[in-house]
Design a protein around this motif. Structure first.
Motif: not given
Ligand code: OGA
Ligand code: NI
Length: 342
Positions: A207-227
Motif C-alpha cells: 500500500x505504501x512502498x515509500x515507507x517500508x522495504x521488502x528486505x533491508x540493506x544487508x550483505x549475503x552471509x554466504x559464499x555466493x548468491x544466484x538470484x
C-alpha cells in the motif's frame, strides 16, 4: 490468524499497517523509483559453456564486475528458459495458495530447515519488512526433499531440477572466479559447497512502498548468491553512496558475492550491500539460491593469494562463528567482517 502478508493483504484501500512503517531516516521515499543502472554488467556465458570458447575475456569481465559492484548478471548460462519459467510460476502459485496450504510450514524458528516466514531474518526492533519467504535446503537432494512443500503438485519435481541446474551454474561461475584470481581451479569444487539453500522472496503489492522495504540493506552471509530476479524491478545495490537499481534482464540470473568470498579472495572481491524495495502495482517474486560450505568449515584467505607482499587481511574462523556475529550485527552489515580482520 494468518501470518503471511500474502494471506491477508490485498484488500481495497488498505493502509500500510503501522508496524511496517520505518523510522523516517530508513524509509526509501523517492528512491523506490531510482532508474535501473546499466553499468552492472550483463555477462554472456555462452562461450565458456560451449567447448573451446575463449574464457579469458569472460573471466576478466566477471572479475571486474565483482571488484567494482560485487554484482553482475549472466545470460546464456545453461539453465533453460522453460525451467526458469516453471520455477517462477510454481513459486507464485505457492504464495497464492490459500492460507492453510502454506501456513502449515510457517515457523519463526530459524533452525527449522524448511519453513515459510514473514518480515525478515535481518530484523532489528519491532519493525516488520514487506516480504514473505519460503526457504529450505536443496542439497543433498535426497536428504532434503522430504521436508519440502507438497503443494503445488509439481513442487518437488520442478524444484529438484532447478536446484541441480543452478548448482551446476554456480560451480561454473566459482571455477571462473578461482581461475581469474589465480587460485587452485578446484578450490570451490563439489566438495566445498556443502550447503545449498533456496530462498524464495515474495513481495505482495504494498500500500505504501515509500515507507517500508521488502528486505533491508544487508550483505549475503554466504559464499555466493544466484538470484532469479524475475521481471519486476526491486533489487537495489549500494554503490559510491547511492542506491542503484538492477535492471530485470529476461532469463538472466543476478550473481553477487557473499561475505565469505570477500574473505577467501583476501579482499580482492567485494560483498556489497543491497536491499529490495516494494511497489504498489504488482507482486514480485525472486528466487535466491545461497551457496556455502558446512558450518564447521574453516574460512580463511586462500593460501595462493597471500604472500609477504600481500599478507592476509582476515584471520581464520569457523563459518558458524561468522553466522553468530552476523546475526548480532544486522544493523551494520559492513561491520561484521571487521571482527575477523587482522
Ligand atoms: C536476498 C536478496 C533480493 C531480491 O534474498 O538475500 O537480497 O531482489 N534478495 O529479492
Ligand atoms: Ni541478499
Amino acid at each position: 490468524m494468518a501470518k503471511l502478508i500474502s494471506s491477508w493483504a490485498g484488500g481495497h484501500n488498505q493502509d500500510l499497517p503501522e508496524h511496517y512503517i520505518l523510522p523516517p531516516h530508513e524509509r526509501p521515499g523517492d528512491l523506490i523509483n531510482v532508474l535501473p543502472c546499466d553499468s552492472i554488467p550483463v555477462i554472456d556465458l555462452g562461450k565458456v559453456l560451449s567447448d573451446g570458447g575463449d574464457r579469458t575475456n569472460i573471466i576478466q569481465q566477471i572479475l571486474n564486475a565483482s571488484r567494482e559492484f560485487g554484482f553482475f548478471q549472466v545470460i546464456n548460462h545453461g539453465v533453460s528458459e522453460s525451467l526458469m519459467d516453471d520455477a517462477m510460476r510454481l513459486f507464485n502459485e505457492f504464495f497464492e495458495l490459500p492460507g492453510e496450504d502454506k501456513e502449515y510450514i510457517y515457523s519463526e524458528d530459524s533452525r527449522k530447515s524448511c519453513r515459510v516466514f514473514t518480515g525478515s531474518d535481518y530484523q532489528i526492533g519491532p519493525t516488520q519488512f514487506w516480504r514473505d519467504t519460503l526457504r529450505h535446503p536443496c542439497f543433498p537432494l535426497e536428504d532434503s526433499i522430504q521436508s519440502w512443500p507438497i503443494k503445488p503438485d509439481r513442487y518437488r519435481d520442478i524444484v529438484s531440477k532447478y536446484s541441480v541446474e543452478v548448482r551446476k551454474l554456480s560451480l561454473k561461475i566459482l571455477e571462473l572466479i578461482s581461475i581469474g584470481l589465480g587460485m587452485d581451479e578446484g578450490y570451490f569444487g563439489e566438495e566445498f559447497i556443502q550447503i545449498q539453500n533456496i530462498s524464495v522472496n515474495h513481495y505482495p503489492p504494498c500500500p505504501n512502498p515509500r515507507l517500508t522495504l521488502g528486505i533491508r540493506n544487508h550483505c549475503d552471509p554466504n559464499l555466493i548468491t544466484i538470484l532469479q530476479q524475475g521481471d519486476v524491478q526491486g533489487l537495489q545495490v549500494f554503490k559510491d553512496g547511492n542506491w542503484i537499481g538492477v535492471r530485470p534482464v529476461p532469463y538472466s540470473f543476478v550473481v553477487n558475492m557473499g561475505n565469505l568470498l570477500q574473505v577467501i579472495s583476501n579482499g580482492k572481491l567485494r560483498s556489497v550491500e543491497h536491499r529490495a524495495v516494494t511497489n504498489s502495482e504488482c507482486a514480485r517474486t525472486s528466487i535466491a539460491t545461497f551457496l556455502m560450505p558446512s558450518f564447521d568449515y574453516c574460512v580463511e584467505p586462500a593460501k595462493s593469494l597471500v604472500s609477504e607482499s600481500y599478507p592476509p587481511i582476515f584471520k581464520p574462523f569457523k563459518y558458524m562463528e561468522f553466522i553468530r556475529e552476523y546475526l548480532s550485527n544486522t544493523d551494520n552489515p559492513q561491520a561484521v567482517l571487521d571482527h575477523f580482520k587482522l
